[in-house]
Design a protein around this motif. Structure first.
Motif, PDB file in Angstrom:
ATOM      1  N   GLY A  54      10.614  27.062  26.011  1.00  0.00           N
ATOM      2  CA  GLY A  54      11.146  26.347  27.153  1.00  0.00           C
ATOM      3  C   GLY A  54      10.169  26.403  28.317  1.00  0.00           C
ATOM      4  O   GLY A  54       9.449  27.393  28.502  1.00  0.00           O
ATOM      5  N   ASN A  55      10.127  25.325  29.114  1.00  0.00           N
ATOM      6  CA  ASN A  55       9.191  25.307  30.233  1.00  0.00           C
ATOM      7  C   ASN A  55       9.839  25.868  31.497  1.00  0.00           C
ATOM      8  O   ASN A  55      10.977  26.324  31.487  1.00  0.00           O
ATOM      9  CB  ASN A  55       8.649  23.893  30.461  1.00  0.00           C
ATOM     10  CG  ASN A  55       9.769  22.897  30.735  1.00  0.00           C
ATOM     11  OD1 ASN A  55      10.890  23.283  31.068  1.00  0.00           O
ATOM     12  ND2 ASN A  55       9.470  21.616  30.580  1.00  0.00           N
ATOM     13  N   ARG A  56       9.091  25.842  32.591  1.00  0.00           N
ATOM     14  CA  ARG A  56       9.575  26.421  33.854  1.00  0.00           C
ATOM     15  C   ARG A  56      10.825  25.707  34.340  1.00  0.00           C
ATOM     16  O   ARG A  56      11.765  26.350  34.841  1.00  0.00           O
ATOM     17  CB  ARG A  56       8.457  26.315  34.900  1.00  0.00           C
ATOM     18  CG  ARG A  56       8.847  26.824  36.287  1.00  0.00           C
ATOM     19  CD  ARG A  56       9.079  28.327  36.296  1.00  0.00           C
ATOM     20  NE  ARG A  56       9.396  28.808  37.624  1.00  0.00           N
ATOM     21  CZ  ARG A  56       8.484  29.169  38.526  1.00  0.00           C
ATOM     22  NH1 ARG A  56       7.186  29.098  38.221  1.00  0.00           N
ATOM     23  NH2 ARG A  56       8.846  29.592  39.718  1.00  0.00           N
ATOM     24  N   ARG A  57      10.879  24.403  34.142  1.00  0.00           N
ATOM     25  CA  ARG A  57      12.064  23.654  34.568  1.00  0.00           C
ATOM     26  C   ARG A  57      13.307  24.113  33.814  1.00  0.00           C
ATOM     27  O   ARG A  57      14.353  24.344  34.407  1.00  0.00           O
ATOM     28  CB  ARG A  57      11.806  22.166  34.327  1.00  0.00           C
ATOM     29  CG  ARG A  57      13.005  21.277  34.540  1.00  0.00           C
ATOM     30  CD  ARG A  57      12.683  19.861  34.085  1.00  0.00           C
ATOM     31  NE  ARG A  57      13.860  19.009  34.120  1.00  0.00           N
ATOM     32  CZ  ARG A  57      13.908  17.785  33.599  1.00  0.00           C
ATOM     33  NH1 ARG A  57      12.837  17.289  33.009  1.00  0.00           N
ATOM     34  NH2 ARG A  57      15.005  17.062  33.660  1.00  0.00           N
ATOM     35  N   GLN A  58      13.164  24.294  32.499  1.00  0.00           N
ATOM     36  CA  GLN A  58      14.298  24.745  31.697  1.00  0.00           C
ATOM     37  C   GLN A  58      14.686  26.175  32.068  1.00  0.00           C
ATOM     38  O   GLN A  58      15.867  26.540  32.114  1.00  0.00           O
ATOM     39  CB  GLN A  58      13.938  24.667  30.212  1.00  0.00           C
ATOM     40  CG  GLN A  58      15.085  25.003  29.263  1.00  0.00           C
ATOM     41  CD  GLN A  58      16.208  23.994  29.327  1.00  0.00           C
ATOM     42  OE1 GLN A  58      15.965  22.799  29.360  1.00  0.00           O
ATOM     43  NE2 GLN A  58      17.432  24.461  29.374  1.00  0.00           N
ATOM     44  N   PHE A  59      13.667  27.022  32.332  1.00  0.00           N
ATOM     45  CA  PHE A  59      13.966  28.407  32.705  1.00  0.00           C
ATOM     46  C   PHE A  59      14.747  28.473  34.005  1.00  0.00           C
ATOM     47  O   PHE A  59      15.725  29.223  34.125  1.00  0.00           O
ATOM     48  CB  PHE A  59      12.655  29.188  32.831  1.00  0.00           C
ATOM     49  CG  PHE A  59      12.827  30.528  33.493  1.00  0.00           C
ATOM     50  CD1 PHE A  59      13.543  31.547  32.866  1.00  0.00           C
ATOM     51  CD2 PHE A  59      12.300  30.766  34.750  1.00  0.00           C
ATOM     52  CE1 PHE A  59      13.723  32.775  33.473  1.00  0.00           C
ATOM     53  CE2 PHE A  59      12.478  31.994  35.368  1.00  0.00           C
ATOM     54  CZ  PHE A  59      13.188  33.000  34.729  1.00  0.00           C
ATOM     55  N   ASP A  60      14.324  27.719  35.008  1.00  0.00           N
ATOM     56  CA  ASP A  60      15.031  27.743  36.298  1.00  0.00           C
ATOM     57  C   ASP A  60      16.493  27.347  36.118  1.00  0.00           C
ATOM     58  O   ASP A  60      17.395  27.972  36.697  1.00  0.00           O
ATOM     59  CB  ASP A  60      14.348  26.805  37.284  1.00  0.00           C
ATOM     60  CG  ASP A  60      12.975  27.332  37.714  1.00  0.00           C
ATOM     61  OD1 ASP A  60      12.731  28.545  37.569  1.00  0.00           O
ATOM     62  OD2 ASP A  60      12.148  26.514  38.187  1.00  0.00           O
ATOM     63  N   ALA A  61      16.738  26.311  35.305  1.00  0.00           N
ATOM     64  CA  ALA A  61      18.117  25.864  35.092  1.00  0.00           C
ATOM     65  C   ALA A  61      18.927  26.916  34.340  1.00  0.00           C
ATOM     66  O   ALA A  61      20.067  27.239  34.720  1.00  0.00           O
ATOM     67  CB  ALA A  61      18.123  24.547  34.328  1.00  0.00           C
ATOM     68  N   ASP A  62      18.353  27.479  33.257  1.00  0.00           N
ATOM     69  CA  ASP A  62      19.086  28.479  32.470  1.00  0.00           C
ATOM     70  C   ASP A  62      19.287  29.767  33.245  1.00  0.00           C
ATOM     71  O   ASP A  62      20.333  30.438  33.108  1.00  0.00           O
ATOM     72  CB  ASP A  62      18.327  28.768  31.173  1.00  0.00           C
ATOM     73  CG  ASP A  62      18.342  27.588  30.229  1.00  0.00           C
ATOM     74  OD1 ASP A  62      19.083  26.635  30.508  1.00  0.00           O
ATOM     75  OD2 ASP A  62      17.617  27.617  29.216  1.00  0.00           O
ATOM     76  N   ARG A 105       7.898  29.779  28.721  1.00  0.00           N
ATOM     77  CA  ARG A 105       6.573  29.959  29.310  1.00  0.00           C
ATOM     78  C   ARG A 105       6.720  29.781  30.813  1.00  0.00           C
ATOM     79  O   ARG A 105       7.020  28.702  31.302  1.00  0.00           O
ATOM     80  CB  ARG A 105       5.579  28.947  28.739  1.00  0.00           C
ATOM     81  CG  ARG A 105       4.159  29.209  29.249  1.00  0.00           C
ATOM     82  CD  ARG A 105       3.174  28.193  28.739  1.00  0.00           C
ATOM     83  NE  ARG A 105       1.815  28.503  29.208  1.00  0.00           N
ATOM     84  CZ  ARG A 105       0.777  27.700  29.035  1.00  0.00           C
ATOM     85  NH1 ARG A 105       0.929  26.534  28.396  1.00  0.00           N
ATOM     86  NH2 ARG A 105      -0.417  28.046  29.493  1.00  0.00           N
ATOM     87  N   TYR A 106       6.447  30.887  31.543  1.00  0.00           N
ATOM     88  CA  TYR A 106       6.671  30.883  32.981  1.00  0.00           C
ATOM     89  C   TYR A 106       5.509  30.244  33.715  1.00  0.00           C
ATOM     90  O   TYR A 106       5.663  29.633  34.754  1.00  0.00           O
ATOM     91  CB  TYR A 106       6.890  32.328  33.455  1.00  0.00           C
ATOM     92  CG  TYR A 106       7.308  32.429  34.897  1.00  0.00           C
ATOM     93  CD1 TYR A 106       8.550  31.938  35.325  1.00  0.00           C
ATOM     94  CD2 TYR A 106       6.466  33.000  35.848  1.00  0.00           C
ATOM     95  CE1 TYR A 106       8.926  32.023  36.652  1.00  0.00           C
ATOM     96  CE2 TYR A 106       6.842  33.098  37.172  1.00  0.00           C
ATOM     97  CZ  TYR A 106       8.076  32.604  37.580  1.00  0.00           C
ATOM     98  OH  TYR A 106       8.445  32.685  38.886  1.00  0.00           O
ATOM     99  N   GLY A 107       4.318  30.382  33.177  1.00  0.00           N
ATOM    100  CA  GLY A 107       3.142  29.797  33.793  1.00  0.00           C
ATOM    101  C   GLY A 107       1.905  30.557  33.367  1.00  0.00           C
ATOM    102  O   GLY A 107       1.931  31.791  33.270  1.00  0.00           O
ATOM    103  N   GLY A 108       0.799  29.836  33.100  1.00  0.00           N
ATOM    104  CA  GLY A 108      -0.423  30.512  32.688  1.00  0.00           C
ATOM    105  C   GLY A 108      -0.200  31.322  31.431  1.00  0.00           C
ATOM    106  O   GLY A 108       0.255  30.812  30.408  1.00  0.00           O
ATOM    107  N   GLU A 109      -0.535  32.639  31.500  1.00  0.00           N
ATOM    108  CA  GLU A 109      -0.332  33.521  30.356  1.00  0.00           C
ATOM    109  C   GLU A 109       0.955  34.325  30.485  1.00  0.00           C
ATOM    110  O   GLU A 109       1.137  35.323  29.789  1.00  0.00           O
ATOM    111  CB  GLU A 109      -1.528  34.463  30.197  1.00  0.00           C
ATOM    112  CG  GLU A 109      -1.704  35.469  31.318  1.00  0.00           C
ATOM    113  CD  GLU A 109      -2.553  34.928  32.467  1.00  0.00           C
ATOM    114  OE1 GLU A 109      -3.060  35.735  33.251  1.00  0.00           O
ATOM    115  OE2 GLU A 109      -2.703  33.685  32.570  1.00  0.00           O
TER     116      GLU A 109
END
Length: 618
Positions: free
Chosen positions: A460-468, A528-532
């Motif tokens: 999941g990308n950052r957008r999905q993480f923020d929502a979840d 994936r929150y960002g970068g590594e």
């Protein structure tokens, strides 16, 4: 006396005229019965058994070819790996080949030319088996798997032998198909000629009977008042009364009977016209209903809603008691059953890699009625044991392909209740519109899914993480349940890129993400929150449990890259649990602080945000 003689002469003349009128018709009827009877008997005794044998031969030849393909596939895998389990399809193919060849012998027993081709086929099969297959198996069992260059030579020799078999097989199957097509054409030609002869005899009989009736009409001079009254009643449109005559003349009684039959026929035609009008009204109402359903299907981009509405509409129109939707996965050449009412909210049944675990959720293209409907793009009866595969006859179950453009995107299977038949009238229009709507919804869903996934790692990308995260924290706070978060960072990732290259660095990130996703529990979710950096959201989990999960992930990644020595691939993890009055931002900040502590204390370790023992690498 003269009057009696005249009367007797007239009576005889009338009988003689009747004979002239009736005999040609009777002869025509007898001929129309005799001619097709003789022809049909001859076809059933001589032609039809041969066609059945040729059809059986065609099926047996196809089964023999599939058996040879099974043998070759299993044998090639065995030669490449030396694994005995790959010989199972080879041995099963040999058994199936023997059965198919035995059926071919029986089916081609009366076909001399085809039997010669069959003998050539069996010789080619034996040449492949004795000249290559059996020696190759013996060589592997005795000396083990050959070197790549020797294996390539062996496989090349096998291909040459198998290509020789293929040529003989194609020649035989082509010859059988040609004989079957020619026999079928002759069969239908005989039926067509017979039909034309029967029609000609019938027309001649009708002409003869018509002429006789006119002659009788001219000769009958007896009072016709009762018949005239009946005719006038019929002319007024009254078809309810009976037609009789009081005349003792048998010819007039026969005429009365003919008039009665005509009246009955007119009444039947009137009833037929009424029934036809009602049927037209019914079809018009159904067509309007189909248009309404098609318009409704086009109004939504939800795959689940569209599929449920399409299935319900098909059930309503066809009278089916069971309708299933199979979606075509073109990249895998298979169809997957779509569970629109399941707990997954319409999620497609997952694809299983091992063929023995596919069950009935996945069907390869070309296999069974569903697979054949997808391959050939036409309606296939579900009962593949039917003597005829025509769908013009009433059906209890069919597989209908869903075509958009020239591409089959799925298949609908319809099953009627026991003893009932499907109503396929006007169903094509609905399915055509439903296919377009379903394809649009499916593409929309794929785009929506991709917008929530990281392209490199598949997490999941950052957008999905923020929502979840927001939804998970709100749910945990509302019901007083724990929720924890692990913020993960790949140690020395810049050095990994500099040492091994950026392409290898991307592979490390992908593999680490896959290891983490495969190791976490079903209730947890990785992003994936960002970068590594990767973050794992763990509902119904306190901090201590989250630390155990995080340390297991750290150990799994540390062991997953034995080739990476300087620098190694390791993880630093910060773990935090939601406090009583915390919000998502504070939970993430706490995990970030813990991650900073893990890196400050030497990396390759797990730190928790709250005070307590820290899990450290050994």
């Amino acid at each position: 006396m003269p009057e009696q003689s005249t009367s007797r002469q007239r009576t005889l003349s009338l009988r003689r005229s009747m004979r002239r009128a009736v005999v040609p018709g009777v002869v025509g009827i007898l001929l129309s019965l005799l001619v097709p009877t003789v022809v049909y008997f001859g076809l059933s005794v001589q032609v039809q058994p041969r066609l059945v044998d040729l059809a059986d031969a065609e099926d047996a030849a196809r089964d023999a070819h599939y058996a040879m393909l099974d043998q070759e596939t299993g044998l090639r895998a065995f030669l490449a790996t030396g694994d005995e389990q790959f010989l199972e399809p080879y041995e099963e193919g040999r058994s199936a080949l023997g059965d198919a060849d035995a059926r071919l012998v029986v089916a081609l027993g009366g076909e001399g030319d085809l039997l010669t081709d069959f003998l050539a086929l069996t010789q080619a099969q034996r040449d492949w088996e004795d000249g290559w297959a059996a020696p190759a198996v013996a060589a592997v069992r005795e000396h083990g798997v050959a070197a790549p260059e020797d294996l390539a030579v062996t496989l090349g020799d096998g291909k040459v032998a198998f290509d020789a078999y293929r040529r003989v097989d194609r020649r035989l199957r082509s010859a059988i198909g040609n004989e079957l097509d020619q026999g079928t054409a002759d069969f239908w030609a005989a039926l067509a000629i017979t039909t034309l002869v029967v029609i000609a005899i019938g027309l001649l009989s009708i002409v003869a009977l018509t002429a006789g009736r006119r002659r009788m009409a001219r000769q009958v001079v007896a009072p016709l008042s009762e018949l005239t009254e009946a005719v006038e009643r019929v002319a007024r449109g009254d078809l309810s009364g009976s037609v009789t005559t009081s005349s003792p003349v048998r010819e007039l009684r026969g005429l009365a009977g003919g008039l009665a039959a005509m009246t009955a026929a007119l009444a039947e035609r009137a009833q037929t016209a009424t029934d036809r009008e009602r049927e037209l009204v019914r079809r018009s109402d159904r067509l309007h209903h189909v248009i309404d359903l098609s318009r409704e299907l086009s109004e939504s981009l939800s795959l689940r809603y569209t599929s449920l509405r399409l299935i319900a509409a098909v059930e309503e129109l066809s009278g089916a008691v069971r309708v299933e939707l199979w979606l075509h996965r073109h990249e895998r050449h298979e169809l997957v059953r779509y569970d629109a009412e399941g707990d997954g909210g319409g999620v497609v049944v997952p694809v299983v890699e091992e063929p023995e675990r596919l069950g009935d959720a996945v069907v390869p293209v070309g296999t069974g009625a569903v697979g054949r409907a997808a391959r050939y793009g036409r309606v296939i009866p579900l009962d593949e044991r039917r003597a005829t595969q025509s769908v013009d006859t009433p059906q209890q179950g069919v597989a209908i392909p869903m075509v958009v453009g020239a591409r089959v995107i799925g298949v609908l299977t319809l099953e009627a209740a026991p003893g009932k038949f499907l109503d396929l009238d006007l169903l094509d229009t609905l399915i055509l519109q439903g296919s377009s709507a379903l394809q649009a919804a499916r593409l929309h869903g794929e785009v929506e899914e991709r917008s929530r996934r990281d392209a490199l790692t598949g997490l999941g990308n950052r957008r999905q993480f923020d929502a979840d995260l927001g939804a998970g924290v709100a749910l945990a706070a509302r019901y007083g349940r724990p929720i924890a978060l692990a913020l993960i960072d790949l140690d020395h990732f810049k050095r990994i890129n500099d040492t091994y290259g950026h392409a290898r660095g991307d592979e490390v990130l992908q593999d680490a993400a896959a290891l983490i996703a495969g190791e976490i529990r079903e209730v947890d979710t990785a992003y994936r929150y960002g970068g590594e950096e990767i973050v794992v959201l763990m509902p119904e989990t306190d901090e201590a449990e989250a630390v155990e999960v995080a340390d297991r992930l750290r150990e799994r990644v540390a062991q997953g890259f034995p080739w990476a020595v300087d620098p190694p691939v390791t993880l630093s993890v910060g773990v935090a649990e939601l406090a009583g009055d915390a919000d998502p931002v504070e939970l993430l900040a706490a995990a970030d602080r813990a991650l900073y502590e893990a890196k400050r204390h030497g990396r390759n370790r797990v730190e928790r945000a709250a005070p307590g023992p820290v899990v450290v690498a050994g």
